[in-house]
Design an enzyme around this catalytic site. Structure first.
Site, mmCIF file in Angstrom:
data_model
loop_
_atom_site.group_PDB
_atom_site.id
_atom_site.type_symbol
_atom_site.label_atom_id
_atom_site.label_comp_id
_atom_site.label_asym_id
_atom_site.label_seq_id
_atom_site.Cartn_x
_atom_site.Cartn_y
_atom_site.Cartn_z
ATOM 1 N N ASP A 18 0.816 -1.214 0.000
ATOM 2 C CA ASP A 18 0.000 0.000 0.000
ATOM 3 C C ASP A 18 0.854 1.271 0.000
ATOM 4 O OD1 ASP A 18 -2.324 1.453 0.010
ATOM 5 O OD2 ASP A 18 -2.663 1.267 2.165
ATOM 6 N N ASN A 66 -10.150 -3.703 -6.921
ATOM 7 C CA ASN A 66 -9.304 -2.742 -7.634
ATOM 8 C C ASN A 66 -9.735 -2.468 -9.079
ATOM 9 O OD1 ASN A 66 -6.222 -3.713 -5.926
ATOM 10 N ND2 ASN A 66 -7.601 -2.016 -5.502
HETATM 11 C C1 FPP Z 1 -2.284 -0.093 -3.310
HETATM 12 O O1 FPP Z 1 -1.668 1.185 -3.187
HETATM 13 C C2 FPP Z 1 -1.593 -0.833 -4.354
HETATM 14 C C3 FPP Z 1 -2.189 -1.446 -5.414
HETATM 15 C C4 FPP Z 1 -3.641 -1.425 -5.622
HETATM 16 C C5 FPP Z 1 -1.386 -2.128 -6.447
HETATM 17 C C6 FPP Z 1 -0.183 -2.892 -5.952
HETATM 18 C C7 FPP Z 1 0.567 -3.385 -7.113
HETATM 19 C C8 FPP Z 1 1.887 -3.201 -7.320
HETATM 20 C C9 FPP Z 1 2.804 -2.583 -6.341
HETATM 21 C C10 FPP Z 1 2.506 -3.702 -8.585
HETATM 22 C C11 FPP Z 1 3.068 -5.059 -8.333
HETATM 23 C C12 FPP Z 1 3.735 -5.533 -9.531
HETATM 24 C C13 FPP Z 1 3.995 -6.810 -9.770
HETATM 25 C C14 FPP Z 1 4.773 -7.115 -10.968
HETATM 26 C C15 FPP Z 1 3.539 -7.912 -8.922
HETATM 27 P P1 FPP Z 1 -2.501 2.494 -3.521
HETATM 28 O O2 FPP Z 1 -2.252 2.848 -4.936
HETATM 29 O O3 FPP Z 1 -3.930 2.296 -3.159
HETATM 30 O O4 FPP Z 1 -1.834 3.564 -2.602
HETATM 31 P P2 FPP Z 1 -2.524 4.860 -2.005
HETATM 32 O O5 FPP Z 1 -3.345 4.383 -0.839
HETATM 33 O O6 FPP Z 1 -1.360 5.684 -1.608
HETATM 34 O O7 FPP Z 1 -3.350 5.501 -3.070
#
Ligand code: FPP
Length: 237
Positions: A18, A66
């Site tokens: 996250d 998501n």
């Molecule tokens: C949540 O952070 C993260 C996600 C919904 C996506 C996680 C995926 C990756 C890190 C890519 C992984 C890649 C591979 C190749 C496995 P957020 O975007 O909701 O963070 P925020 O709360 O700051 O908005």
């Protein structure tokens, strides 16, 4: 890592990746750049876990919720996943078993087939198992298991008295994998967000304010040192 007793390391660690969006916003960048950095952190931490001998790691890469995100962001995540699948295929000598948790069919036929093929070709690697939760939700995992139980019951394979915790566990996407011991959630949020809800019944939870793209081996060491100090009683005394 040198000062942590190997016997006190978790067998299975789950990571809720996250804080990617906030990492990007803090720098005036589009959210998708945060996911790109998040993907680098994922590679870095997976490599480090292997190096220090962690047997099972699960990363929450994409939840069943998501899909509601803006198309641009979802497309970038799909691009990152495809890039990783190609990379794993090329580096099979890495000897890591790969398992995808969640309903693969949502990613389309080509990608779903590749995921299945990677699971099959890596099935016998036992040094480390890396699980990617993609289109995954803990509740969906349980519903999926219940459907399988009902269909086994319909076909008279099992009866009501055969239904117990170990049967349910075996029918989850993580069937055969030990329950998660430690869940790490960066970015300051303190919740599980539908990640491995059955499997985390006795998991230790570790929260840090660091955003996932900034998460380092050093940060993981801190979580492991904290875990090593915990007294796990699993309901006993
Ligand atoms: C949540 O952070 C993260 C996600 C919904 C996506 C996680 C995926 C990756 C890190 C890519 C992984 C890649 C591979 C190749 C496995 P957020 O975007 O909701 O963070 P925020 O709360 O700051 O908005």
């Amino acid at each position: 890592m040198s000062n942590i007793d190997k016997n006190k390391l978790p067998v299975h660690i789950g990571f809720i990746m996250d804080g990617n969006g906030r990492w990007a916003q803090k720098r005036g960048l589009p959210r998708k750049m945060g996911h790109r950095e998040g993907a680098s952190a994922f590679r870095r931490i997976a490599r480090y876990c292997k190096k220090i001998g962690i047997k099972y790691i699960t990363f929450y890469a994409f939840s069943t919720e998501n899909w509601k995100r803006p198309a641009d962001e979802v497309n970038e995540l799909m691009r990152l996943f495809k890039e990783y699948l190609d990379e794993v295929e090329k580096y099979a000598e890495d000897k890591t078993r790969l398992i995808f948790l969640g309903d693969k069919s949502a990613f389309g036929r080509e990608m779903a087939e590749k995921m299945t093929q990677l699971e099959e070709s890596s099935r016998d690697f036992d040094e480390m198992t890396l699980m990617l939760a993609m289109n995954y939700g803990g509740r969906d995992d349980i519903v999926h298991a219940i459907k399988r139980i009902v269909s086994m019951s319909d076909s008279k394979e099992i009866s009501c008295s055969d239904i117990n915790e170990s049967l349910v566990s075996s029918l989850l996407y993580t069937g055969g994998i030990p329950d998660v011991d430690l869940i790490i959630r960066p970015s300051g949020e303190k919740r599980i967000s539908n990640f491995l809800i059955w499997q985390s019944a006795y998991a230790e939870l570790y929260f840090t304010d660091t955003l996932w793209p900034d998460f380092t081996a050093n940060e993981l060491d801190k979580a492991l040192a904290d875990f090593a100090e915990r007294s796990r009683r699993f309901g006993g005394v």
